[in-house]
Design a protein around this motif. Structure first.
Motif, mmCIF file in Angstrom:
data_model
loop_
_atom_site.group_PDB
_atom_site.id
_atom_site.type_symbol
_atom_site.label_atom_id
_atom_site.label_comp_id
_atom_site.label_asym_id
_atom_site.label_seq_id
_atom_site.Cartn_x
_atom_site.Cartn_y
_atom_site.Cartn_z
ATOM 1 N N GLU A 1 0.805 -1.219 0.000
ATOM 2 C CA GLU A 1 0.000 0.000 0.000
ATOM 3 C C GLU A 1 0.843 1.277 0.000
ATOM 4 O O GLU A 1 0.430 2.295 -0.552
ATOM 5 N N LYS A 2 2.016 1.237 0.612
ATOM 6 C CA LYS A 2 2.869 2.418 0.703
ATOM 7 C C LYS A 2 3.861 2.537 -0.462
ATOM 8 O O LYS A 2 4.670 3.466 -0.500
ATOM 9 N N ASN B 1 1.177 5.153 13.599
ATOM 10 C CA ASN B 1 0.607 4.781 12.303
ATOM 11 C C ASN B 1 -0.392 3.625 12.396
ATOM 12 O O ASN B 1 -0.989 3.241 11.388
ATOM 13 N N ARG B 2 -0.558 3.081 13.589
ATOM 14 C CA ARG B 2 -1.386 1.888 13.716
ATOM 15 C C ARG B 2 -2.856 2.096 13.312
ATOM 16 O O ARG B 2 -3.452 1.208 12.696
ATOM 17 N N GLU C 1 -4.075 3.878 10.946
ATOM 18 C CA GLU C 1 -4.113 3.746 9.491
ATOM 19 C C GLU C 1 -3.892 2.291 9.076
ATOM 20 O O GLU C 1 -4.546 1.784 8.163
ATOM 21 N N GLU D 1 -7.050 0.347 9.516
ATOM 22 C CA GLU D 1 -8.013 0.602 8.432
ATOM 23 C C GLU D 1 -7.660 -0.225 7.197
ATOM 24 O O GLU D 1 -8.556 -0.813 6.548
ATOM 25 N N ILE D 2 -6.376 -0.292 6.874
ATOM 26 C CA ILE D 2 -5.935 -1.074 5.716
ATOM 27 C C ILE D 2 -6.241 -2.558 5.932
ATOM 28 O O ILE D 2 -6.795 -3.233 5.064
ATOM 29 N N TYR E 1 -13.019 -2.967 11.927
ATOM 30 C CA TYR E 1 -11.960 -2.071 12.404
ATOM 31 C C TYR E 1 -11.790 -2.174 13.914
ATOM 32 O O TYR E 1 -10.668 -2.286 14.419
ATOM 33 N N THR F 1 -3.559 -1.608 18.448
ATOM 34 C CA THR F 1 -3.211 -0.236 18.852
ATOM 35 C C THR F 1 -2.681 -0.153 20.273
ATOM 36 O O THR F 1 -2.695 0.917 20.891
#
Length: 470
Positions: free
Chosen positions: A68-69, A315-316, A318, A321-322, A333, A341
């Motif tokens: 994704e990144k 960043n967790r 995000e 969500e992915i 979620y 998290t």
């Protein structure tokens, strides 16, 4: 060999620039090395279009994030990631070449290489995470355990919850002639060995394997009968009453809480603090045929792992969500976030801080330590999957066949040269021998030293050791 157009243009510009600077006498040898070392060390990928497999668990996250990144694309790789039906299908597809590599149980490359189950030489140059698993029991079993568990001043169960508190329940089952069934995800899974470790530490025999006798059930002499259940099916199997508890990765422990069908009673962080979990596995033949591609895959996944732990887990959300998307883990979620998290919910409403429940980069999580491999091999021997005594040298030689810190170090050094990572973020590759310091954070207080696997096995009251054989 084809390179995509942007990458080809970049390489051409870089080459022309270096040639012009050398001709003009303005580029020193050291500057030349700084400018081009990464390209000199790691050439273009032999294979650009790749397909990687995974199982729907949150610890597949480095694969999802590298995709994704754009970290795979940064390395000139065009990757598909595809969920697999179960661990056996996943391994078989790596062996026959349908998959270029996969998110694997740490025991899979070891088991395949020594010929337990499927025979194939699989290697790993990247450890995907630390921790991340839990043991869950049904509501009925939890209610029967609770009177045995000490409480804190607020009336909450004192953690860690040991298998000692489950033993009276299992004794009742035995007295009534009833089997006590528990699920784990695969015979060479971390979950199998963690569940067995926890049970045996509480005086509950989890059973032996006897492959030389054709018995691969793992239930010989067992007080608790362990069997395979695919991770996403764990909650439904528990709810149906087919099993009374299970050991699995997330989000399938938290799913039991959300569905109100069971109680996660202990995490693997409490069984063995910062234990290694999944690895990224490829066939040795594939690695030999695609060395540059392999290095570039490892580079991308190191960057993904760092992103997952960066900013104190900032960043967790995000990442959750992915992962919640159907093409990845596909759970709600809130279910994934409950552990991803930095928290973990045990009994409903009993949510506690466990910041290292999922670790992807901290504590050198991505480095493939020989001592991690040796621990898995000791557990294979302990429970009969390795049926005969082996000298310490065998454990060490087998670990070195499968775990490849040399490949990891080359990928990491390339990232350092490119300025994407700092040397301080990795082990000191000039002095690192691949063995962690003796580890003391086990639930039974036993110390593990990877340099002495047979001495380690002798410390256990339950399990094979020395010349023992079923």
């Amino acid at each position: 060999m084809t390179i995509n157009s942007p990458q080809r243009a970049t390489l051409t510009r870089r080459t022309l620039l270096k040639q012009a600077m050398i001709a003009a006498g303005t580029l020193s040898l050291s500057s030349f090395l700084t400018l081009g070392l990464a390209q000199a060390e790691i050439g273009p990928p032999e294979k650009e279009d790749l397909k990687f497999g995974f199982i729907k668990l949150t610890d597949m996250a480095p694969l999802a994030i590298a995709y994704e990144k754009g970290y795979f694309e940064d390395e000139g790789l065009f990757v598909q990631v595809e969920a697999q039906a179960n661990w056996k299908v996943l391994l078989d597809r790596v062996i026959d070449g349908q998959l270029d590599g996969a998110h694997m149980l740490a025991g899979q490359p070891l088991g395949a290489t020594i010929g337990y189950g499927t025979q194939a030489h699989i290697i790993t140059a990247f450890s995907m995470d630390l921790n991340g698993n839990g043991i869950t029991v049904s509501n009925d079993i939890w209610e029967r355990m609770k009177p045995n568990i000490p409480k804190d001043a607020d009336g909450r169960p004192v953690h860690p919850i040991k298998a000692d508190y489950l033993k009276p329940v299992i004794d009742e089952f035995k007295a009534e002639g009833k089997p006590f069934n528990m699920g784990m995800v695969f015979p060479v899974s971390t979950h199998n060995y963690e569940l067995r470790y926890w049970l045996a530490a509480g005086g509950i025999h989890p059973g032996y394997y006897a492959p030389h006798k054709g018995d691969t059930s793992g239930q010989l002499n067992a007080d608790a009968l362990l069997s395979v259940t695919p991770p996403p099916q764990m909650p439904a199997t528990l709810e149906a009453g087919t099993i009374h508890g299970y050991c699995v990765g997330e989000p399938w422990n938290q799913q039991a809480v959300f569905k109100g069908i069971g109680v996660p009673i202990i995490t693997d962080y409490e069984i063995w603090k910062d234990n290694p979990e999944k690895v990224f596995g490829v066939s040795s033949t594939w690695a030999e045929e695609n060395p540059n591609t392999h290095l570039r895959v490892v580079k991308a996944m190191i960057r993904a792992a760092k992103w997952l732990d960066a900013n104190d887990n900032g960043n967790r959300p995000e990442a959750v969500e992915i992962l919640s998307r159907p093409e990845y883990v596909g759970a709600d979620y809130e279910v994934i976030a409950n552990s991803m998290t930095g928290t973990f919910e045990y009994e409903k409403g009993d949510k506690r801080d466990v910041p290292d429940f999922n670790v992807f980069f901290r504590h050198h999580a991505t480095y493939p330590y020989y001592s991690d491999a040796i621990w898995y091999l000791t557990q294979m021997r302990r429970w009969g999957q390795i049926e005969e005594a082996k000298p310490d040298s065998w454990f060490m030689e087998t670990a070195k066949k499968v775990y490849r810190p040399d490949i990891y170090a080359q990928a990491a050094r390339s990232l350092i040269e490119e300025g994407k990572m700092e040397a301080s973020e990795f082990p000191d590759f000039d002095t690192e021998d691949g063995y962690r310091d003796p580890q003391t954070h086990f639930i039974d207080g036993i110390t593990y030293d990877g340099h002495a696997p047979n001495d380690y096995l002798k410390k256990f009251g339950i399990g094979l050791k020395g010349d023992d054989k079923i």
